[in-house]
Design a protein around this motif. Structure first.
Motif, mmCIF file in Angstrom:
data_model
loop_
_atom_site.group_PDB
_atom_site.id
_atom_site.type_symbol
_atom_site.label_atom_id
_atom_site.label_comp_id
_atom_site.label_asym_id
_atom_site.label_seq_id
_atom_site.Cartn_x
_atom_site.Cartn_y
_atom_site.Cartn_z
ATOM 1 N N PHE A 15 0.826 -1.209 0.000
ATOM 2 C CA PHE A 15 0.000 0.000 0.000
ATOM 3 C C PHE A 15 0.859 1.257 0.000
ATOM 4 C CE2 PHE A 15 -3.553 -2.443 2.396
ATOM 5 C CZ PHE A 15 -3.928 -3.072 1.220
ATOM 6 N N THR A 16 1.902 1.287 0.830
ATOM 7 C CA THR A 16 2.695 2.513 0.950
ATOM 8 C C THR A 16 3.780 2.619 -0.108
ATOM 9 O OG1 THR A 16 4.134 1.499 2.619
ATOM 10 C CG2 THR A 16 2.241 2.784 3.411
ATOM 11 N N GLU A 17 4.455 1.528 -0.429
ATOM 12 C CA GLU A 17 5.573 1.598 -1.369
ATOM 13 C C GLU A 17 5.139 1.417 -2.814
ATOM 14 O OE1 GLU A 17 8.781 -0.974 -0.153
ATOM 15 O OE2 GLU A 17 8.668 -0.273 1.919
ATOM 16 N N THR A 18 4.393 0.373 -3.110
ATOM 17 C CA THR A 18 4.019 0.083 -4.490
ATOM 18 C C THR A 18 2.893 0.986 -4.984
ATOM 19 O OG1 THR A 18 4.667 -2.222 -4.120
ATOM 20 C CG2 THR A 18 3.339 -1.762 -6.075
ATOM 21 N N LEU A 19 1.864 1.169 -4.132
ATOM 22 C CA LEU A 19 0.709 1.962 -4.543
ATOM 23 C C LEU A 19 0.793 3.414 -4.091
ATOM 24 C CD1 LEU A 19 -2.082 -0.673 -3.799
ATOM 25 C CD2 LEU A 19 -0.931 -0.201 -5.984
ATOM 26 N N SER A 20 1.822 3.760 -3.332
ATOM 27 C CA SER A 20 2.046 5.127 -2.843
ATOM 28 C C SER A 20 0.840 5.707 -2.116
ATOM 29 C CB SER A 20 2.464 6.045 -3.996
ATOM 30 O OG SER A 20 3.644 5.579 -4.598
ATOM 31 N N LEU A 21 0.182 4.887 -1.317
ATOM 32 C CA LEU A 21 -0.926 5.380 -0.516
ATOM 33 C C LEU A 21 -0.393 6.074 0.734
ATOM 34 C CD1 LEU A 21 -3.455 2.403 -0.740
ATOM 35 C CD2 LEU A 21 -3.578 4.614 -1.920
ATOM 36 N N GLY A 110 -14.282 -8.698 -2.101
ATOM 37 C CA GLY A 110 -14.705 -7.308 -2.226
ATOM 38 C C GLY A 110 -13.763 -6.314 -1.561
ATOM 39 N N TYR A 111 -12.955 -6.782 -0.629
ATOM 40 C CA TYR A 111 -11.973 -5.917 0.037
ATOM 41 C C TYR A 111 -11.086 -5.206 -0.978
ATOM 42 C CZ TYR A 111 -7.750 -4.671 2.608
ATOM 43 O OH TYR A 111 -6.666 -3.988 3.100
ATOM 44 N N TYR A 112 -10.711 -5.901 -2.027
ATOM 45 C CA TYR A 112 -9.790 -5.316 -3.004
ATOM 46 C C TYR A 112 -10.442 -4.219 -3.838
ATOM 47 C CZ TYR A 112 -6.768 -8.758 -1.123
ATOM 48 O OH TYR A 112 -6.019 -9.465 -0.227
ATOM 49 N N ASP A 113 -11.766 -4.189 -3.877
ATOM 50 C CA ASP A 113 -12.467 -3.046 -4.476
ATOM 51 C C ASP A 113 -12.179 -1.782 -3.664
ATOM 52 O OD1 ASP A 113 -13.537 -4.903 -6.228
ATOM 53 O OD2 ASP A 113 -15.514 -4.919 -5.294
ATOM 54 N N LEU A 114 -12.081 -1.944 -2.345
ATOM 55 C CA LEU A 114 -11.770 -0.812 -1.476
ATOM 56 C C LEU A 114 -10.327 -0.355 -1.657
ATOM 57 C CD1 LEU A 114 -13.773 -2.206 1.493
ATOM 58 C CD2 LEU A 114 -14.238 -0.032 0.360
ATOM 59 N N VAL A 115 -9.436 -1.281 -1.938
ATOM 60 C CA VAL A 115 -8.046 -0.907 -2.234
ATOM 61 C C VAL A 115 -8.017 -0.066 -3.515
ATOM 62 C CG1 VAL A 115 -5.725 -1.748 -2.793
ATOM 63 C CG2 VAL A 115 -7.107 -2.942 -1.051
ATOM 64 N N LEU A 116 -8.730 -0.514 -4.528
ATOM 65 C CA LEU A 116 -8.801 0.261 -5.771
ATOM 66 C C LEU A 116 -9.397 1.642 -5.517
ATOM 67 C CD1 LEU A 116 -10.060 -2.489 -8.246
ATOM 68 C CD2 LEU A 116 -7.778 -1.437 -8.222
ATOM 69 N N ALA A 117 -10.432 1.695 -4.695
ATOM 70 C CA ALA A 117 -11.053 2.982 -4.386
ATOM 71 C C ALA A 117 -10.068 3.904 -3.680
ATOM 72 C CB ALA A 117 -12.300 2.770 -3.523
ATOM 73 N N ALA A 118 -9.276 3.363 -2.765
ATOM 74 C CA ALA A 118 -8.281 4.187 -2.060
ATOM 75 C C ALA A 118 -7.268 4.766 -3.042
ATOM 76 C CB ALA A 118 -7.585 3.371 -0.977
ATOM 77 N N VAL A 119 -6.832 3.956 -3.986
ATOM 78 C CA VAL A 119 -5.881 4.450 -4.997
ATOM 79 C C VAL A 119 -6.546 5.538 -5.831
ATOM 80 C CG1 VAL A 119 -4.491 3.848 -7.016
ATOM 81 C CG2 VAL A 119 -4.570 2.286 -5.056
ATOM 82 N N VAL A 125 -8.067 8.499 -11.477
ATOM 83 C CA VAL A 125 -8.524 7.400 -12.322
ATOM 84 C C VAL A 125 -7.384 6.772 -13.113
ATOM 85 C CG1 VAL A 125 -9.983 6.821 -14.302
ATOM 86 C CG2 VAL A 125 -10.874 8.272 -12.475
ATOM 87 N N GLN A 126 -6.536 7.564 -13.730
ATOM 88 C CA GLN A 126 -5.498 6.989 -14.581
ATOM 89 C C GLN A 126 -4.539 6.112 -13.789
ATOM 90 O OE1 GLN A 126 -5.431 7.056 -18.037
ATOM 91 N NE2 GLN A 126 -4.046 5.380 -17.539
ATOM 92 N N VAL A 127 -4.181 6.541 -12.599
ATOM 93 C CA VAL A 127 -3.264 5.730 -11.783
ATOM 94 C C VAL A 127 -3.929 4.415 -11.397
ATOM 95 C CG1 VAL A 127 -2.017 5.596 -9.585
ATOM 96 C CG2 VAL A 127 -1.918 7.686 -10.946
ATOM 97 N N VAL A 128 -5.193 4.461 -10.976
ATOM 98 C CA VAL A 128 -5.849 3.211 -10.591
ATOM 99 C C VAL A 128 -5.994 2.283 -11.797
ATOM 100 C CG1 VAL A 128 -8.315 3.770 -10.800
ATOM 101 C CG2 VAL A 128 -7.563 2.261 -9.001
ATOM 102 N N MET A 129 -6.201 2.843 -12.972
ATOM 103 C CA MET A 129 -6.239 2.008 -14.189
ATOM 104 C C MET A 129 -4.883 1.346 -14.428
ATOM 105 S SD MET A 129 -9.235 2.099 -15.552
ATOM 106 C CE MET A 129 -10.195 2.819 -16.832
ATOM 107 N N ASP A 130 -3.824 2.086 -14.184
ATOM 108 C CA ASP A 130 -2.475 1.557 -14.409
ATOM 109 C C ASP A 130 -2.072 0.499 -13.388
ATOM 110 O OD1 ASP A 130 -2.247 3.288 -16.573
ATOM 111 O OD2 ASP A 130 -1.067 4.779 -15.464
ATOM 112 N N VAL A 131 -2.487 0.677 -12.121
ATOM 113 C CA VAL A 131 -2.042 -0.250 -11.068
ATOM 114 C C VAL A 131 -3.067 -1.332 -10.752
ATOM 115 C CG1 VAL A 131 -0.514 1.471 -10.026
ATOM 116 C CG2 VAL A 131 -2.820 1.139 -9.096
ATOM 117 N N GLY A 132 -4.180 -1.357 -11.449
ATOM 118 C CA GLY A 132 -5.186 -2.396 -11.216
ATOM 119 C C GLY A 132 -4.612 -3.810 -11.213
ATOM 120 N N PRO A 133 -3.759 -4.162 -12.189
ATOM 121 C CA PRO A 133 -3.182 -5.512 -12.173
ATOM 122 C C PRO A 133 -2.325 -5.790 -10.937
ATOM 123 C CG PRO A 133 -2.983 -4.558 -14.352
ATOM 124 C CD PRO A 133 -3.466 -3.458 -13.440
ATOM 125 N N VAL A 134 -1.687 -4.764 -10.395
ATOM 126 C CA VAL A 134 -0.892 -4.925 -9.167
ATOM 127 C C VAL A 134 -1.826 -5.264 -8.002
ATOM 128 C CG1 VAL A 134 0.603 -3.740 -7.516
ATOM 129 C CG2 VAL A 134 0.929 -3.374 -9.970
#
Length: 153
Positions: A15-21, A110-119, A125-134
């Motif tokens: 969350f912090t390193e890869t997704l920069s949350l 469904g938890y991972y939907d919340l991860v996508l929402a946080a990103v 939108v563009q970043v979440v589209m790019d990191v969705g596979p991650v």
């Protein structure tokens, strides 16, 4: 010093390193993950650790709702959490009736939907589209493992 290999450690790191949350978003997501895991263990009749139960009670009643990321974004997160609960309940019902399948496997995540929402909230939108596979690869169980577990349940 040995490196922590717990799911909590790896989630936070991703969350912090890869997704920069932000730390607040990562804290909220990790705490939510811990609560969800404990509730699922209780529903399955699995043994639970008292310390994990105490932490889940704190997180559910105090930690999650007082988190700044959550407070600023509750209007987005609450509907997604409710959908995740509905999907988990449907999946759990199908599993208990012996009908576990690829769809029930997907619906329980469904938890991972919340991860996508946080990103999306923090980066757009563009970043979440790019990191969705991650985010998809963060899910720690394969369909094969799930089906094997369900065949022994």
């Amino acid at each position: 010093m040995t490196q922590d290999s717990s799911p909590k450690y790896w989630l936070r790191r991703n969350f912090t390193e890869t997704l920069s949350l932000s730390d607040e978003a990562a804290d909220w997501l990790v705490s939510l993950w811990e609560v969800v895991q404990l509730f699922d263990d209780i529903a399955d009749g699995d043994a639970i650790d008292r310390g994990d139960l105490d932490a889940a009670i704190w997180n559910a009643l105090v930690g999650l709702p007082s988190n700044g990321f959550y407070q600023r974004n509750a209007h987005v997160l609450i509907p997604l959490m409710s959908i995740a609960v509905f999907k988990w309940k449907a999946s759990d019902t199908v599993e208990r009736d012996g009908g576990a399948c690829a769809t029930s496997f997907v619906w329980r995540a469904g938890y991972y939907d919340l991860v996508l929402a946080a990103v999306q909230i923090e980066h757009g939108v563009q970043v979440v589209m790019d990191v969705g596979p991650v985010v998809l690869k963060l899910y720690g169980e394969s369909l094969e493992e799930y089906m094997k577990e369900m065949s022994h349940a």
